[in-house]
Design an enzyme around this catalytic site. Structure first.
Site, short mmCIF file in Angstrom:
data_model
loop_
_atom_site.label_atom_id
_atom_site.label_comp_id
_atom_site.label_asym_id
_atom_site.label_seq_id
_atom_site.Cartn_x
_atom_site.Cartn_y
_atom_site.Cartn_z
N ALA A 76 38.00 37.73 39.24
CA ALA A 76 37.48 36.96 40.37
C ALA A 76 36.41 37.78 41.11
CB ALA A 76 38.62 36.52 41.29
N SER A 77 36.53 37.91 42.42
CA SER A 77 35.44 38.53 43.19
C SER A 77 35.34 40.05 43.05
CB SER A 77 35.57 38.16 44.67
OG SER A 77 35.16 36.82 44.87
#
Length: 361
Positions: A76-77
């Protein structure tokens, strides 16, 4: 990530370091998390040496396949730190400058935004995901080109003038990946493999399509609970799973990796393997807003100047079914990496326990 929550946990760690028993802190926290259904892998290291590593839970709940320590997760981030590194490498190669206007490389309806604004989430750009959610045909898969086209077509109002304040922006990191492609004339995914993953021998790390993920036997699927309270593959919720219909985007997410590859990445940041010490220091420096206040997000990293172990940089990730975190105490070369694949709320408890344990090894 709630930065204030993490600071609270670190304050607890600092207070208790001399009174809690040695490695028992972390072992007990892991046992508790496992009993409460946490699924993931945790790694704690110092000076690149693994002090603690454990896997718990399921790689896939449907087939009841247990997780292993070398399993691969969607980051993800956490991916943003790799995107930021690509920009830094481009800058050192003379292909761009941090204070260049974004409009020099890509067409947007938002003037006055620099690459530095994009890196530090101070651009004021609107959320591309909201625009795509409202207008995109979710039976198709979008990438950066489509995202940029929709931003130009619908031109939602920006949140503030560039540099005025901090507001976390996935849109900014889409633009950064597209800027890399424009500056180099090469595909962002291929270039990231060439510049980062391959040189660092991160053999389990890549930006993968859904089909490519399916070919990786050790890929830990993200899971969410269905109406019956059972964990199912997060991709089951197709219309609400933006990782499916925005599956070709580059920049804000989509890197997948495992804990030991991330430790290689962590350790490479202590050398000049990728960029110079001076350039990396910029990544770990707060951004000064137009009102002279400081925003504690650098180039792909949240920054805490003072922690129980000196300066800390960290980042979290959150995709459907996934929660991830890397915490780096860079003055003492201490590292915590946790990858979770059932969106479990206990991750920060494990970060707290791992931080406490680091003072007692």
């Amino acid at each position: 990530m709630n930065r204030f929550l993490l600071l609270f946990l670190l304050a607890i760690a600092s207070f208790q370091l001399n009174v809690l028993a040695q490695q028992k802190i972390l072992h007990e926290a892991v046992e508790r998390a496992e009993k409460e259904g946490f699924s993931g892998v945790i790694l704690v290291a110092e000076n690149g040496k693994i002090l603690f590593e454990d896997a718990m839970g399921m790689r896939t709940y449907e087939n009841r396949i247990l997780l292993h320590e070398d399993d691969t997760f969607e980051l993800a981030s956490l991916s943003k730190q790799f995107t930021a590194m690509m920009i830094m490498m481009c800058e050192e190669k003379g292909l761009l400058a941090f204070d260049d206007q974004a409009a020099k490389y890509i067409e947007t309806p938002y003037p006055g935004i620099t690459i530095r604004h994009l890196l530090t989430h101070t651009s004021g750009l609107p959320d591309y995901q909201a625009i795509m959610d409202a207008h995109w045909d979710k039976s198709k898969v979008a990438g950066n080109q489509e995202i940029l086209e929709y931003l130009r077509e619908y031109a939602p109002v920006k949140s503030f003038e560039p540099g005025e304040q901090y507001e976390y922006s996935n849109t900014g990191y889409v633009l950064l990946a597209s800027i890399v492609e424009k500056a180099t004339g090469k595909d962002f995914v291929e270039l990231m493999r060439e510049w980062i993953f391959q040189p660092l021998k991160m053999k389990s790390t890549d930006i993968r399509s859904l089909a490519e993920k399916a070919e990786v036997q050790t890929f830990a699927a993200g899971h969410l609970k269905n109406k019956e309270g059972h964990y199912v593959n997060a991709n089951t919720f197709h219309s609400s799973d933006y990782t499916v219909w925005l599956g070709n985007r580059k920049g804000p997410g989509r890197v997948s990796s495992n804990v030991e590859d991330l430790l290689k990445w962590d350790q490479a940041l202590y050398s000049n393997t990728l960029v110079s010490e001076e350039t990396l220091e910029e990544a770990f420096t707060p951004f000064k807003l137009t009102n002279e206040r400081r925003s504690y997000y650098g180039f792909g990293w949240e920054i805490e100047p003072k922690s129980p172990f000196g300066k800390m940089v960290m980042h979290t990730g959150d995709n459907p079914g996934y929660k991830t975190i890397i915490v780096r105490f860079i003055e003492e070369n201490k590292t915590i990496i946790i990858l979770n694949n059932n969106a479990h709320p206990d991750m920060m408890r494990l970060v707290e326990a791992a931080t406490l344990s680091l003072g007692k090894w």
